[in-house]
Design a protein around this motif. Structure first.
Motif, PDB file in Angstrom:
ATOM      1  N   LEU A  28      -0.831  13.802   5.982  1.00 22.75           N
ATOM      2  CA  LEU A  28      -1.469  12.695   5.273  1.00 22.75           C
ATOM      3  C   LEU A  28      -2.631  13.199   4.416  1.00 22.75           C
ATOM      4  O   LEU A  28      -2.780  12.793   3.252  1.00 22.75           O
ATOM      5  CB  LEU A  28      -1.960  11.661   6.284  1.00 22.75           C
ATOM      6  CG  LEU A  28      -2.708  10.461   5.702  1.00 22.75           C
ATOM      7  CD1 LEU A  28      -1.815   9.657   4.771  1.00 22.75           C
ATOM      8  CD2 LEU A  28      -3.244   9.563   6.817  1.00 22.75           C
ATOM      9  N   LEU A  31      -1.196  14.857   1.311  1.00 23.68           N
ATOM     10  CA  LEU A  31      -0.650  13.919   0.329  1.00 23.68           C
ATOM     11  C   LEU A  31      -1.756  13.122  -0.358  1.00 23.68           C
ATOM     12  O   LEU A  31      -1.651  12.811  -1.557  1.00 23.68           O
ATOM     13  CB  LEU A  31       0.346  12.974   1.012  1.00 23.68           C
ATOM     14  CG  LEU A  31       1.641  13.604   1.531  1.00 23.68           C
ATOM     15  CD1 LEU A  31       2.499  12.564   2.239  1.00 23.68           C
ATOM     16  CD2 LEU A  31       2.425  14.246   0.391  1.00 23.68           C
ATOM     17  N   VAL A  32      -2.807  12.761   0.374  1.00 25.80           N
ATOM     18  CA  VAL A  32      -3.950  12.072  -0.236  1.00 25.80           C
ATOM     19  C   VAL A  32      -4.583  12.942  -1.311  1.00 25.80           C
ATOM     20  O   VAL A  32      -4.931  12.469  -2.409  1.00 25.80           O
ATOM     21  CB  VAL A  32      -4.981  11.685   0.845  1.00 25.80           C
ATOM     22  CG1 VAL A  32      -6.308  11.264   0.214  1.00 25.80           C
ATOM     23  CG2 VAL A  32      -4.445  10.551   1.713  1.00 25.80           C
ATOM     24  N   TYR A  35      -1.855  13.505  -4.382  1.00 24.43           N
ATOM     25  CA  TYR A  35      -1.595  12.346  -5.242  1.00 24.43           C
ATOM     26  C   TYR A  35      -2.869  11.584  -5.616  1.00 24.43           C
ATOM     27  O   TYR A  35      -2.787  10.558  -6.300  1.00 24.43           O
ATOM     28  CB  TYR A  35      -0.624  11.393  -4.541  1.00 24.43           C
ATOM     29  CG  TYR A  35       0.787  11.918  -4.445  1.00 24.43           C
ATOM     30  CD1 TYR A  35       1.562  12.127  -5.586  1.00 24.43           C
ATOM     31  CD2 TYR A  35       1.361  12.203  -3.207  1.00 24.43           C
ATOM     32  CE1 TYR A  35       2.866  12.597  -5.495  1.00 24.43           C
ATOM     33  CE2 TYR A  35       2.668  12.669  -3.108  1.00 24.43           C
ATOM     34  CZ  TYR A  35       3.411  12.859  -4.254  1.00 24.43           C
ATOM     35  OH  TYR A  35       4.708  13.320  -4.159  1.00 24.43           O
ATOM     36  N   VAL A  37      -5.071   9.674  -3.844  1.00 23.61           N
ATOM     37  CA  VAL A  37      -4.941   8.298  -3.376  1.00 23.61           C
ATOM     38  C   VAL A  37      -6.271   7.791  -2.837  1.00 23.61           C
ATOM     39  O   VAL A  37      -7.041   8.550  -2.239  1.00 23.61           O
ATOM     40  CB  VAL A  37      -3.861   8.210  -2.266  1.00 23.61           C
ATOM     41  CG1 VAL A  37      -3.730   6.790  -1.754  1.00 23.61           C
ATOM     42  CG2 VAL A  37      -2.534   8.710  -2.799  1.00 23.61           C
ATOM     43  N   THR A  39      -8.398   6.342  -0.204  1.00 29.72           N
ATOM     44  CA  THR A  39      -8.253   6.283   1.256  1.00 29.72           C
ATOM     45  C   THR A  39      -8.637   4.927   1.828  1.00 29.72           C
ATOM     46  O   THR A  39      -8.077   4.500   2.840  1.00 29.72           O
ATOM     47  CB  THR A  39      -9.113   7.375   1.919  1.00 29.72           C
ATOM     48  OG1 THR A  39     -10.457   7.259   1.458  1.00 29.72           O
ATOM     49  CG2 THR A  39      -8.573   8.764   1.591  1.00 29.72           C
ATOM     50  N   LEU A  42      -5.679   2.699   1.471  1.00 27.76           N
ATOM     51  CA  LEU A  42      -4.601   3.225   2.305  1.00 27.76           C
ATOM     52  C   LEU A  42      -4.833   2.891   3.777  1.00 27.76           C
ATOM     53  O   LEU A  42      -3.907   2.498   4.493  1.00 27.76           O
ATOM     54  CB  LEU A  42      -4.501   4.740   2.109  1.00 27.76           C
ATOM     55  CG  LEU A  42      -3.240   5.428   2.636  1.00 27.76           C
ATOM     56  CD1 LEU A  42      -2.009   4.891   1.922  1.00 27.76           C
ATOM     57  CD2 LEU A  42      -3.353   6.933   2.449  1.00 27.76           C
ATOM     58  N   ILE A 294       1.647   7.538   5.179  1.00 26.75           N
ATOM     59  CA  ILE A 294       2.476   8.514   4.452  1.00 26.75           C
ATOM     60  C   ILE A 294       3.587   7.788   3.704  1.00 26.75           C
ATOM     61  O   ILE A 294       3.882   8.089   2.536  1.00 26.75           O
ATOM     62  CB  ILE A 294       3.062   9.553   5.428  1.00 26.75           C
ATOM     63  CG1 ILE A 294       1.950  10.463   5.973  1.00 26.75           C
ATOM     64  CG2 ILE A 294       4.147  10.400   4.748  1.00 26.75           C
ATOM     65  CD1 ILE A 294       2.404  11.359   7.107  1.00 26.75           C
ATOM     66  N   ARG A 296       3.584   4.689   2.615  1.00 23.82           N
ATOM     67  CA  ARG A 296       3.015   3.964   1.481  1.00 23.82           C
ATOM     68  C   ARG A 296       2.837   4.881   0.276  1.00 23.82           C
ATOM     69  O   ARG A 296       3.129   4.498  -0.866  1.00 23.82           O
ATOM     70  CB  ARG A 296       1.664   3.367   1.878  1.00 23.82           C
ATOM     71  CG  ARG A 296       1.739   2.237   2.892  1.00 23.82           C
ATOM     72  CD  ARG A 296       2.153   0.939   2.231  1.00 23.82           C
ATOM     73  NE  ARG A 296       2.164  -0.155   3.188  1.00 23.82           N
ATOM     74  CZ  ARG A 296       2.446  -1.399   2.877  1.00 23.82           C
ATOM     75  NH1 ARG A 296       2.780  -1.704   1.638  1.00 23.82           N
ATOM     76  NH2 ARG A 296       2.445  -2.355   3.792  1.00 23.82           N
ATOM     77  N   ILE A 297       2.352   6.080   0.536  1.00 19.52           N
ATOM     78  CA  ILE A 297       2.151   7.032  -0.565  1.00 19.52           C
ATOM     79  C   ILE A 297       3.488   7.387  -1.206  1.00 19.52           C
ATOM     80  O   ILE A 297       3.630   7.406  -2.438  1.00 19.52           O
ATOM     81  CB  ILE A 297       1.438   8.309  -0.056  1.00 19.52           C
ATOM     82  CG1 ILE A 297       0.019   7.974   0.406  1.00 19.52           C
ATOM     83  CG2 ILE A 297       1.401   9.380  -1.143  1.00 19.52           C
ATOM     84  CD1 ILE A 297      -0.696   9.133   1.068  1.00 19.52           C
ATOM     85  N   ALA A 300       4.860   4.494  -3.229  1.00 15.43           N
ATOM     86  CA  ALA A 300       4.085   4.335  -4.464  1.00 15.43           C
ATOM     87  C   ALA A 300       4.442   5.400  -5.494  1.00 15.43           C
ATOM     88  O   ALA A 300       4.415   5.149  -6.710  1.00 15.43           O
ATOM     89  CB  ALA A 300       2.594   4.384  -4.151  1.00 15.43           C
ATOM     90  N   GLU A 301       4.790   6.586  -5.021  1.00 10.35           N
ATOM     91  CA  GLU A 301       5.145   7.687  -5.927  1.00 10.35           C
ATOM     92  C   GLU A 301       6.648   7.767  -6.190  1.00 10.35           C
ATOM     93  O   GLU A 301       7.130   8.760  -6.763  1.00 10.35           O
ATOM     94  CB  GLU A 301       4.657   9.018  -5.339  1.00 10.35           C
ATOM     95  CG  GLU A 301       3.154   9.103  -5.160  1.00 10.35           C
ATOM     96  CD  GLU A 301       2.385   8.990  -6.469  1.00 10.35           C
ATOM     97  OE1 GLU A 301       2.933   9.424  -7.512  1.00 10.35           O
ATOM     98  OE2 GLU A 301       1.253   8.474  -6.449  1.00 10.35           O
TER      99      GLU A 301
END
Length: 434
Positions: A28, A31-32, A35, A37, A39, A42, A294, A296-297, A300-301
């Motif tokens: 996680l 990936l944050v 990308y 993101v 937090t 998230l 994870i 959600r990311i 979204a991508e």
């Protein structure tokens, strides 16, 4: 590319022994960063995903499983199954398989079946001439019947992360679970016919292990345990209560039977079960929280959509795609534990399956069958390692029989379930659940 690296990172962390929950946390964090993101958003989405009534079933079933393990349920089931299979060569091995199936229909976990049934049956099986490596392999695969035969904690997690009906998922794996159980019994019968030799030592062990109680007493003692799956599953499919309410009923029955009927459950064991169930539930909830974020990311991508397009460009043949999915699920199952496969890999591949006309409920059965294979296949093989520890044998002695059981039984069942959807969809449709 970042998502692929994240999955590889998750596998690597697990291989190097990082606890599963913190392996998810590491992925996680990557990936944050990759990308970029937010937090705060998230975390809010992750905690909202945990706000589910269905998830209340998780700690209740886990605690019920631990209480049944320490409350004498497994011992009575084994006594009843051994009595039912008496007089047959390989009968005690069949009793192990049957006990795992029934215990799985009560507790919903493989680890509880391994710990309970393996502890009780390991030495008696060895005394009757069963090689400990074979016994551990049979126990490892049989314990996974708890994933297929409802109620199943793995299927609850699958339903939560993919937004599918838990009741329909429970019904979908009944036939695959029974196929695996009967396949294991047939394999055991064939193998033990030539493996067990009626030596004086073996015959003496059989005579020494005969129960002083008759079939009627063994049946009466096992009756409360045997009624548990009837009440739980009958209540769910009869519309009397939801899976979450069924978990509460299972917990109530486990306490009642353990304390007042079998009287094997003491306050000390109850307290220990609470601690162990709390630790297990806490780990699963952490994994779910990180996996939700994870997921959600990745959504979204557009990672699932990109995966679908990549495989579709590779081939449009549905049979080849199903075989590729089978192979991939088995491969990741060899490296990752069943929770990781269920909450990360399975949802990631869901759009691909739906795109090619695979029903999500059918797909759940495919995933569950893959977990049976992966959890007993090296290098990780967590269930097989646990069975070997309880069976007092080196993992090297159990690998060969485990792979034989997988090749001759578990893999054919998985292929049948994959290419004959009605094996999974017949019961849900019959009950009007799908």
């Amino acid at each position: 590319m970042e998502a692929l690296f994240g999955i590889l990172l998750l596998m690597a962390l697990m291989i190097f022994g990082v606890p599963v929950a913190w392996s998810f946390a590491g992925v996680l964090m990557f990936l944050v960063w990759a990308y970029d993101v937010s937090t705060s958003t998230l975390l809010l989405q992750g905690f909202r995903s945990l706000d589910s009534v269905i998830l209340l079933a998780l700690p209740l079933f886990v605690l019920a499983g631990y209480l049944m393990q320490s409350g004498g349920v497994a011992a009575r089931l084994i006594s009843f199954m051994s009595m039912a299979m008496r007089g047959r060569k390989g009968g005690l091995g069949a009793a192990l398989i049957g006990s795992s199936g029934v215990f799985g229909a009560i507790s919903g976990t493989a680890t509880a079946a391994v710990a309970s049934i393996g502890t009780i049956m390991g030495d008696p099986l060895a005394a009757r001439g069963y090689p400990r490596g074979y016994t551990s392999a049979l126990l490892g695969v049989s314990s996974l019947l708890g994933i297929l035969i409802p109620p199943s904690i793995t299927l609850i997690l699958f339903g939560v992360v993919t937004r599918q009906s838990i009741t329909a998922l429970f019904a979908a794996t009944i036939v695959p679970g029974l196929l695996l159980m009967f396949g294991l019994m047939l394999f055991n019968k064939i193998v033990t016919a030539r493996m067990l030799v009626d030596t004086p030592e073996r015959m003496a062990a059989i005579s020494a292990q005969k129960s002083p109680h008759g079939p009627l007493r063994a049946t009466l003692q096992a009756l409360p345990a045997l009624m548990m799956p009837v009440v739980i599953l009958g209540g769910i499919y009869g519309g009397v209560f939801t899976p979450t309410e069924a978990a509460a009923v299972a917990l109530f029955m486990a306490i009642l039977i353990g304390f007042f009927i079998y009287r094997d459950l003491t306050l000390s064991r109850f307290r220990q079960s609470l601690v162990e169930a709390g630790e297990t539930t806490g780990t699963i909830i952490l994994i779910l929280l990180f996996s939700f974020m994870i997921g959600r990311i990745m959504v979204a991508e557009s990672v699932p959509q990109e995966l679908t397009e990549a495989v579709t460009h590779l081939t449009e043949n549905k049979i080849l795609i199903l075989l590729l999915v089978n192979a991939f699920l088995i491969f990741v199952g060899m490296i990752m534990d069943d929770l990781s496969v269920t909450v990360v890999i399975a949802p990631l591949m869901m759009p691909l399956m739906v795109h090619h006309g695979v029903d999500p409920v059918h797909y759940a059965s495919i995933v569950a069958c893959s977990v049976v294979i992966g959890a007993n296949s090296p290098p990780v093989a967590p269930i097989l390692y646990m069975a070997c520890r309880i069976g007092k044998v080196s993992i090297h002695e159990a690998v060969k029989p485990a792979l034989q059981i997988i090749f001759y039984v578990a893999l054919p069942v998985m292929l049948l379930v994959t290419f004959f959807p009605e094996l999974s969809l017949f019961v849900p449709r019959l009950l009007g659940l799908h």
